[in-house]
Design a protein around this motif. Structure first.
Motif, PDB file in Angstrom:
ATOM      1  N   TYR A   1      39.128  32.944  33.867  1.00 10.48           N
ATOM      2  CA  TYR A   1      40.366  33.190  34.604  1.00 10.48           C
ATOM      3  C   TYR A   1      41.577  32.757  33.773  1.00 10.48           C
ATOM      4  O   TYR A   1      42.554  33.510  33.633  1.00 10.48           O
TER       5      TYR A   1
ATOM      6  N   LYS B   1      46.412  38.374  40.163  1.00 12.33           N
ATOM      7  CA  LYS B   1      45.513  39.296  40.848  1.00 12.33           C
ATOM      8  C   LYS B   1      44.540  39.954  39.874  1.00 12.33           C
ATOM      9  O   LYS B   1      43.349  40.111  40.173  1.00 12.33           O
ATOM     10  N   GLU B   2      45.028  40.326  38.690  1.00 10.70           N
ATOM     11  CA  GLU B   2      44.163  40.948  37.680  1.00 10.70           C
ATOM     12  C   GLU B   2      43.118  39.962  37.173  1.00 10.70           C
ATOM     13  O   GLU B   2      41.947  40.321  36.989  1.00 10.70           O
TER      14      GLU B   2
ATOM     15  N   ARG C   1      40.481  39.395  39.871  1.00  8.65           N
ATOM     16  CA  ARG C   1      39.829  40.587  40.409  1.00  8.65           C
ATOM     17  C   ARG C   1      38.299  40.530  40.337  1.00  8.65           C
ATOM     18  O   ARG C   1      37.627  40.913  41.304  1.00  8.65           O
TER      19      ARG C   1
ATOM     20  N   LEU D   1      37.177  38.466  43.220  1.00  6.66           N
ATOM     21  CA  LEU D   1      37.406  39.162  44.485  1.00  6.66           C
ATOM     22  C   LEU D   1      36.312  40.206  44.740  1.00  6.66           C
ATOM     23  O   LEU D   1      35.744  40.281  45.832  1.00  6.66           O
ATOM     24  N   LYS D   2      36.022  41.015  43.729  1.00  2.57           N
ATOM     25  CA  LYS D   2      35.029  42.072  43.880  1.00  2.57           C
ATOM     26  C   LYS D   2      33.647  41.504  44.177  1.00  2.57           C
ATOM     27  O   LYS D   2      32.938  41.997  45.064  1.00  2.57           O
TER      28      LYS D   2
END
Length: 261
Positions: free
Chosen positions: A160, A171-172, A175, A178-179
């Motif tokens: 990260y 957010k990128e 991601r 999140l996924k």
């Protein structure tokens, strides 16, 4: 055909099943005997209260009473979800409440208005049970999503930070977490949907058949409920994690450690 009544003696015999369960927990030293006993007592008290006051809510069938009841259901689900994910309420309670409330309201209005087409759409005997089904399943998936996201955020922190250092936005960089969190949270729903009818007869269908409904009608309800639950859970998971990105990171886009217990 009406539902077969369960006499008081039947309830007593059913509760006796808790005793061998407690013995198995003690014998294998699983360590949750006390929690199990507390859970059973709470279940009896809570469902006893529900059986008492839902009668009057169904008779009253008032829009504002029904709405307040649904809001309370969402609130307690949000509190339970955060605590079960070992997170602190402070920063996450309101966003979690919103992440559960918005999809639930959307799903309920569509389910009642477009699918079963009842009038009014806030009819208590339909609204409240369907809301309970939505929230129960959404709560489980949200807990998994939160736990998975924070576990990955800690475990893969170097990745990260590397992505952030190379110009990625918060957010990128987050991601992949999140996924994976959403995939993990929704996996049981997918498995249930894929095997329903072969492995198990689910709750809505079983309840309607026991209540005397035609099996074809019970299947119709079950299909619609499963689709609605999946949509509700997925949208809630996505909103939940997007809100976490806003509330769970500081101004330097670092994970706030104080958000976890």
């Amino acid at each position: 055909m009406n539902a077969v009544n369960i006499p008081v003696s039947g309830l007593v015999f059913g509760l006796l099943m808790v005793l061998p369960t407690l013995l198995l927990v003690a014998y294998f030293r699983l360590g949750f005997g006390k929690q199990l006993l507390v859970a059973v007592v709470r279940m009896l008290l809570q469902l006893g209260l529900v059986a008492f006051y839902l009668k009057y809510i169904f008779l009253l069938d008032n829009l504002w009473v029904n709405l307040v009841y649904v809001l309370l259901m969402v609130f307690f689900a949000a509190v339970s979800g955060i605590k079960s994910a070992s997170l602190r309420l402070g920063r996450l309670l309101f966003p979690t409440f919103l992440a559960m409330l918005l999809p639930t309201l959307i799903t309920l209005l569509f389910f009642n208005g477009a699918i079963i087409q009842i009038t009014p759409v806030w009819k208590a005997e339909i609204l409240i049970p369907i809301a309970g089904l939505m929230l129960g399943n959404t709560l489980k998936s949200n807990i998994v999503a939160l736990k998975t996201f924070f576990m990955l955020a800690r475990k893969e922190q170097k990745i990260y930070l590397f992505l952030l250092g190379n110009g990625a936005s918060k957010k990128e960089a987050a991601r992949p977490f999140l996924k994976e969190a959403i995939r993990t949270a929704m996996a049981p729903n997918l498995a249930t949907m894929a095997t329903i009818g072969l492995v198990s007869l689910p709750g809505v269908m079983t309840g309607q058949i026991l209540g005397g409904s035609d099996p074809v009608l019970a299947v119709k309800y079950q299909i619609m409920v499963m689709v609605a639950i999946f949509f509700n859970s997925l949208l809630s998971n996505i909103l939940q994690l997007l809100f976490v990105l806003r509330q769970g990171f500081d101004e330097r886009d670092q994970l706030i450690s104080e958000i976890e217990n």
